[in-house]
Design an enzyme around this catalytic site. Structure first.
Site, PDB file in Angstrom:
ATOM      1  CG  HIS A 132      13.327  -0.086  18.282  1.00  0.00           C
ATOM      2  ND1 HIS A 132      12.170   0.111  19.001  1.00  0.00           N
ATOM      3  CD2 HIS A 132      12.953  -0.748  17.150  1.00  0.00           C
ATOM      4  CE1 HIS A 132      11.146  -0.417  18.352  1.00  0.00           C
ATOM      5  NE2 HIS A 132      11.595  -0.946  17.219  1.00  0.00           N
ATOM      6  CG  HIS A 248      11.583   3.454  10.070  1.00  0.00           C
ATOM      7  ND1 HIS A 248      11.504   2.494   9.091  1.00  0.00           N
ATOM      8  CD2 HIS A 248      10.777   3.043  11.075  1.00  0.00           C
ATOM      9  CE1 HIS A 248      10.676   1.531   9.483  1.00  0.00           C
ATOM     10  NE2 HIS A 248      10.223   1.843  10.684  1.00  0.00           N
TER      11      HIS A 248
END
Length: 300
Positions: A132, A248
């Protein structure tokens, strides 16, 4: 260095600087045999993962030995519901091969002198885990706030008309949480068209601010930290920050800070195969307790 498999269950709310007893044997990074066994089966729909996103709790108290040495930062309080907003990515089998190859290179480059790294690609049973991009810190809503928050955020997202979009991973890096008790090996992602990551982050931060919750990433001027970090203020919506360098996808974590030499070795890893990865996002997920709401992005 032993690159092991470890579930990221509750990783957004647990931190520790304490080492847990090491089991006699852990599975190695390469779990292609598991993939081979299930390759003939159709992929599970994303809604199925939402229903079974949480593992069974094996302790009613904070026990770092159950979570690879991590210790919970936000304690369990009756009436408080852990909440997290994020974009989910479930890599295909071909994409998983690329990610496996990257972590295998990390294992080879760092060697036996590095601390133990825990992969986030699969659970300790070899089951693939979703990855995620965080759009919020792990926060806690009170029972009476849950419905009001999800209604407000869903309305804000729909009115924003943020469309479905894609992002490209392009580099490998280490980031720490705010307390510097864990370090994460992450993929940086490119800034998508129409600046959709920053737009979604702004919606998330502003919605949570209505309920007294702190923002994610706002106020960062130097190096970014992982989504577990704390930040003190939210800039006005009329002065949006470009926080593209913060987004990220975490691939692995460690309780040990990598040395400058180890960071240089990771920077030298061949990432050309990353160019083949295009990550599609068509919804935002909000996890409150064990309940996950999937809110579709605009299709117009």
């Amino acid at each position: 260095m032993a690159l092991v498999q470890y579930s990221d269950t509750e990783s957004d709310t647990e931190e520790s600087g304490e080492e847990s007893p090491r089991p006699a044997k852990r599975p190695r990074l390469n779990s292609s045999s598991v993939d081979d066994q299930v390759s003939s089966l159709p992929p599970l729909p994303s809604a199925f993962r939402d229903l079974y996103a949480s593992s069974t709790r094996v302790s009613v108290r904070d026990d770092p030995s159950l979570h690879g040495g991590r210790k919970r930062v936000i304690p369990h309080v009756e009436g408080n519901w852990p909440t997290h907003i994020y974009l989910e990515w479930c890599p295909s089998k071909a994409e998983l091969v690329v990610l496996d190859a990257i972590l295998s290179q990390v294992e080879v480059k760092l060697g036996e002198d590095a601390g133990e790294i825990h992969s986030l690609l699969r659970s300790d049973l070899g089951v693939q885990l979703p990855l995620h991009i965080s759009l919020s810190r792990p926060v806690a809503l009170r029972t009476e706030q849950r419905q009001a928050f999800i209604s407000m955020f869903q309305t804000a997202l729909q009115e924003s008309t943020v469309p479905a979009f894609s992002a490209h991973p392009y580099s490998l890096d280490w980031v720490s949480n705010y307390e510097r008790t864990r370090w994460f090996l992450v993929l940086r992602v490119t800034k998508p068209a129409k600046d959709n990551l920053n737009r979604l982050l702004g919606l998330s931060n502003r919605s949570l601010a209505h309920f007294g919750q702190p923002p994610l990433y706002a106020g960062i001027s130097a190096g970014p930290v992982h989504s577990h970090g704390r930040h003190e203020s939210v800039k006005p919506a009329t002065q949006p920050e470009d926080l593209s360098h913060c987004f990220h996808i975490s691939l692995a974590w460690s309780l040990t800070e990598p040395t400058p030499e180890q960071k240089k070795k990771v920077e030298a890893i061949d990432l050309r195969r990353l160019q083949s990865l295009i990550i599609q996002f068509d919804c935002v997920k909000v996890k409150i307790g064990n309940n996950i709401s999937s809110i579709p992005l605009s299709t117009v």
